[in-house]
Design a protein around this motif. Structure first.
Motif, short mmCIF file in Angstrom:
data_model
loop_
_atom_site.label_atom_id
_atom_site.label_comp_id
_atom_site.label_asym_id
_atom_site.label_seq_id
_atom_site.Cartn_x
_atom_site.Cartn_y
_atom_site.Cartn_z
N TRP A 89 -11.45 -41.75 -72.30
CA TRP A 89 -11.83 -42.05 -73.67
C TRP A 89 -10.54 -42.08 -74.49
CZ3 TRP A 89 -14.37 -37.84 -77.23
CH2 TRP A 89 -14.86 -38.42 -78.41
N VAL A 90 -10.52 -42.79 -75.59
CA VAL A 90 -9.28 -42.90 -76.37
C VAL A 90 -8.80 -41.53 -76.85
CG1 VAL A 90 -10.33 -43.30 -78.66
CG2 VAL A 90 -8.09 -44.28 -78.11
N THR A 91 -9.73 -40.63 -77.11
CA THR A 91 -9.34 -39.29 -77.56
C THR A 91 -8.48 -38.60 -76.50
OG1 THR A 91 -11.36 -39.19 -78.85
CG2 THR A 91 -10.23 -37.10 -78.47
N TRP A 108 -12.00 -38.62 -88.35
CA TRP A 108 -12.60 -39.94 -88.14
C TRP A 108 -11.54 -40.92 -87.67
CZ3 TRP A 108 -11.45 -44.80 -89.82
CH2 TRP A 108 -12.34 -45.80 -89.42
N GLY A 149 -15.76 -38.05 -82.82
CA GLY A 149 -16.64 -38.88 -82.00
C GLY A 149 -17.86 -39.39 -82.74
N SER A 158 -13.12 -31.73 -84.64
CA SER A 158 -14.32 -32.44 -84.22
C SER A 158 -14.05 -33.94 -84.25
CB SER A 158 -15.46 -32.08 -85.18
OG SER A 158 -16.57 -32.93 -84.99
N ASP A 212 -12.48 -32.41 -89.26
CA ASP A 212 -13.44 -33.42 -88.83
C ASP A 212 -12.68 -34.74 -88.90
OD1 ASP A 212 -15.43 -35.32 -88.58
OD2 ASP A 212 -16.64 -34.60 -90.25
N GLN A 234 -11.06 -44.44 -84.44
CA GLN A 234 -11.69 -45.33 -83.44
C GLN A 234 -10.70 -45.68 -82.34
OE1 GLN A 234 -12.32 -48.52 -86.43
NE2 GLN A 234 -14.50 -48.21 -86.07
N THR A 235 -11.22 -46.18 -81.23
CA THR A 235 -10.35 -46.69 -80.17
C THR A 235 -9.36 -47.67 -80.79
OG1 THR A 235 -12.20 -46.54 -78.64
CG2 THR A 235 -10.33 -47.89 -77.94
N GLU A 236 -9.88 -48.48 -81.70
CA GLU A 236 -9.08 -49.51 -82.34
C GLU A 236 -7.96 -48.96 -83.23
OE1 GLU A 236 -12.31 -49.31 -82.15
OE2 GLU A 236 -13.26 -51.26 -81.80
N LYS A 276 -21.46 -40.36 -77.44
CA LYS A 276 -22.18 -41.19 -78.40
C LYS A 276 -23.54 -41.55 -77.83
CE LYS A 276 -18.15 -43.00 -80.64
NZ LYS A 276 -17.23 -42.10 -79.94
N ARG A 306 -22.38 -46.06 -87.37
CA ARG A 306 -22.23 -47.51 -87.23
C ARG A 306 -23.22 -48.24 -88.13
NH1 ARG A 306 -17.76 -48.79 -85.43
NH2 ARG A 306 -18.57 -50.80 -84.75
C1 7RM Z 1 -12.29 -41.41 -81.58
C2 7RM Z 1 -13.52 -42.22 -81.21
C3 7RM Z 1 -15.42 -44.79 -82.79
C4 7RM Z 1 -16.64 -44.55 -83.64
C5 7RM Z 1 -16.39 -44.70 -85.12
C6 7RM Z 1 -17.49 -43.84 -85.70
C7 7RM Z 1 -17.59 -42.70 -84.73
C8 7RM Z 1 -15.66 -41.07 -84.56
C9 7RM Z 1 -16.09 -39.72 -86.20
C10 7RM Z 1 -17.07 -40.72 -86.19
C11 7RM Z 1 -18.08 -39.80 -88.03
C12 7RM Z 1 -16.17 -38.71 -87.21
N1 7RM Z 1 -13.32 -43.51 -80.86
N2 7RM Z 1 -16.78 -41.54 -85.14
N3 7RM Z 1 -15.23 -39.96 -85.17
N4 7RM Z 1 -18.06 -40.76 -87.10
N5 7RM Z 1 -17.18 -38.80 -88.11
N6 7RM Z 1 -15.30 -37.70 -87.30
O1 7RM Z 1 -14.61 -41.69 -81.21
O2 7RM Z 1 -13.95 -45.85 -80.39
O3 7RM Z 1 -15.03 -44.07 -79.16
O4 7RM Z 1 -15.65 -44.46 -81.44
O5 7RM Z 1 -17.08 -43.20 -83.49
O6 7RM Z 1 -18.70 -44.54 -85.71
O7 7RM Z 1 -16.46 -46.05 -85.49
S1 7RM Z 1 -14.48 -44.52 -80.39
#
Ligand code: 7RM
Length: 675
Positions: free
Chosen positions: A338-340, A442, A416, A414, A440, A444-446, A638, A544
């Protein structure tokens, strides 16, 4: 959109200063934490943030000097005149930004070699624990030796700078070594999560034409062996014309078939390899890795990250958001698939010369206290995990964590998905003992690195909010027409300026890249997430945007309804989806996992419906509640709502399930429906 309200009273046994902000509880960092932190006040954060937005080139140039460069960059931020595709000119310059152009750098050198001339040389880089309790520690200098040898093995197997290498392994030190060895010689790695099927391997390998696959005979998971090599064999047999060699680590000692001329044992190749392999100087924009992530269509997207900007992003967020210190023991429980795992198991911490914990197996094996046991025995000081794991721990009961002395912890993270306030409070109270700030985060992979998160010594937190943007990040919440939303008005989360660790493309698909991220709001990056910004400027991520359901003309975030359900004392986890309904447009179906000891009966269903009505309004009352022992999830936790949606509307699942972690869950859900 309705605000989520936390009605429960929580005991005030925390060291951190709590006050209320409207109905929301505000947690200020404790004095003890702030005093030692790199950024220790809101004023300091704001000053740096303003500087980073006003003059990003100046700001990031200064930060980048902390990395090692073979050759200094010519220009910090540059837009290569893009050959705009038919998908439209929407992306314009933003989509084609490059960072530190003309510079030469190596990510592996920065993660390892740079520390060898300091006292970090003999410091633990990786403290690894197998699922079977095996232990291994690699110091920076030992890691250097292993990675150099592995890099020479890659070369001996014909891998050259610019080639792609697929890595399909369990969470062993050799996975870290393989990733870093690729980075050392400039081979672009693509890590494929060990839980994926042969089909998923084949699609990814073929999309990027990987020359070599690095795998293992098997991986330990929940006490059983996953046949990694067999999956690779099936993938290659079903058609992977680019694959020349398969390098195989012996981990589980299950029987495997080695194909002469193609397959090579890791230990045999390593035994012969020289430990002398200088890191290759690479262009700043050299592709470091491709990571496949699921999109809205079945076909996964190969997200491309390059070297210098990505490394700087992970280095800086690690330094300021996790406030990493030489004396820390940092544990990010994410899989490297996973990107994390890329950014916060490997590149970010190692670039900072940190000590990391790496754990091979399942969180609840052999007992539900495994994670807490690991924290206690290794003295982890920072722990970074996902809300899905936190909710599973809540479900298992507090007795498991209460058995362990986790006083070494000083900071929690935290990532994901949105963390619901109840889970946040539990994490704060039961794991952090009211003492540890929670970031917390926030991203993304991107985005490559964390984008919105509290700076722990400076920014007061509120359960459920990712708070404020990191340096150089300019997010905004906008309406469909692109105008800025008012405070507390829900909308779409966009990013207004390029940042160093942003994706550089979707592998071999520039049109999809432009269309996906840069055409919805021309000139801006579209995250695909819904969010709102409160009157204090804090961001609340709502999930999303494709997770929005329209019930009788009211837009409801699945997340809001889930958060309300999880707020009930009986609920461990909930996933809400829409099912077509003649009258309402969509009806709400809630899949609910109960905490131990609660009866899955009609009367509880009714109580839960009423609870949601009370928390949000009767419009959000689920039409249908289904109890289930587990929910279908990706490895990163997810919930795969797409599958639940299909199940709720058609009664079965026909769509792509390659990113599903545990297939038996679907069987269970189907069986539950027939009852
Ligand atoms: C790091 C990761 C990305 C999607 C992103 C969000 C959701 C991730 C949080 C979150 C609310 C957070 N990459 N997301 N972190 N939503 N609070 N702290 O997860 O590419 O696998 O996902 O994950 O929807 O767009 S990922």
């Amino acid at each position: 959109m309705a605000k989520s309200t936390t009605k429960k009273k929580h005991s005030k046994r925390s060291d951190s200063i709590e006050s209320t902000l409207g109905e929301k509880r505000l947690f200020k960092p404790s004095k003890a934490f702030s005093e030692k932190a790199r950024i220790s006040s809101m004023a300091q954060y704001e000053k740096l943030y303003r500087a980073s937005i006003k003059d990003p080139e100046k700001f990031f140039a200064k930060q980048a000097e902390e990395l090692h460069w073979f050759k200094k960059w010519r220009k910090v931020l540059e837009t290569k005149n893009p050959r705009l595709s038919k998908a439209g000119a929407g992306g314009g310059s933003f989509a084609f930004t490059q960072w530190f152009t003309g510079g030469e750098i190596n990510a592996c050198y920065n993660c390892i070699d740079r520390h060898l001339s300091s006292p970090r040389k003999n410091k633990a880089a990786i403290i690894w624990e197998g699922e079977n309790f095996e232990q291994r520690t690699l110091t920076y200098s030992q890691l250097h030796r292993e990675v150099s040898k592995a890099a020479n093995v890659l070369k001996s197997l014909g891998v050259k700078t610019g080639d792609r290498v697929a890595i399909y392994m369990g969470m062993t030190p050799e996975l870290a070594i393989a990733v870093l060895a690729c980075a050392r010689i400039g081979a672009t790695h693509t890590v494929i999560f060990g839980g994926f099927s042969a089909e998923a391997i084949r699609d990814r390998v073929n999309d990027c034409d990987a020359k070599l696959i690095i795998t293992a005979d098997g991986a330990f998971r929940r006490g059983t062996i996953i046949d990694l090599k067999k999956n690779v064999d099936n993938a290659v047999t079903s058609g992977c014309p680019s694959v020349e060699k398969v390098l195989v680590l012996k981990r589980t000692a299950n029987a495997v078939v080695m194909i002469a001329g193609r397959d090579v044992w890791w230990h045999e190749a390593m035994a012969e390899a020289s430990a002398n392999c200088p890191a290759t100087p690479l262009d700043s924009e050299h592709p470091l890795y491709i990571l496949y992530t699921s999109g809205t269509t079945g076909k996964p997207k190969g997200i491309v990250h390059t070297t210098a900007g990505y490394l700087l992003g992970t280095y800086l967020t690690m330094k300021y958001i996790f406030d990493i210190r030489d004396e820390d023991v940092f544990w990010c429980s994410a899989d490297v698939g996973w990107v994390t795992g890329h950014s916060y198991v490997l590149y970010g911490p190692l670039a900072n010369g940190a000590t990391i914990v790496m754990y091979e197996g399942a969180p609840t094996y052999p007992a539900p206290d495994r994670f807490w046991d690991i924290i206690e025995r290794h003295g982890a000081t920072i722990f970074y995990t996902a809300p899905t794991a936190i909710r599973a721990f809540i479900r298992a009961g507090d007795e498991h964590s209460n058995k362990h002395d986790m006083s070494s912890l000083r900071l929690l993270g935290s990532v994901g998905e949105p963390i619901n306030p109840e889970a946040w409070m539990w994490y704060h109270r039961v794991i952090g003992k009211g003492r540890c700030p929670i970031v917390d985060t926030w991203w993304q992979t991107e985005t490559g690195a964390i984008m919105i998160s509290p700076i722990p010594g400076a920014v007061p937190t509120i359960p459920g909010s990712a708070t404020l943007p990191f340096f150089g990040v300019e997010p905004e919440v906008v309406r469909k027409d692109g105008t800025k939303c008012n405070p507390d008005e829900g909308g779409y989360l966009i990013i207004k300026k390029p940042w160093p660790s942003m994706l550089r493309g979707i592998y071999k698909d520039p049109e999809r890249f432009q269309k996906q991220y840069f055409t919805e709001y021309p000139g801006l990056y579209f995250t695909g997430d819904g969010a709102r910004q409160d009157k204090n400027g804090y961001f609340w991520i709502m999930g999303r945007v494709d997770d929005v359901i329209n019930v009788s003309g009211h837009r409801l975030g699945t997340m809001e309804v889930e958060s309300a359900l999880v707020g009930h004392e009986s609920v461990a986890e909930a996933a809400v989806v829409g099912r077509p309904d003649e009258i309402k447009g969509s009806a709400l179906v809630a899949f609910v996992t109960l905490k131990k000891g609660w009866p899955a009966d009609e009367s509880l269903k009714e109580k839960l419906r009423n609870h949601v009505a009370e928390m949000i309004g009767s419009i959000a009352k689920p039409d249908d509640i289904r109890f289930s022992d587990a929910l279908p999830k990706t490895r990163s936790g997810k919930i795969m709502r797409r599958l639940l949606r299909e199940l709720a509307s058609t009664g079965s699942v026909a769509g792509d399930t390659t990113t599903l972690e545990d297939f038996s869950v679907l069987e269970q859900l189907r069986a539950g429906e027939e009852e």
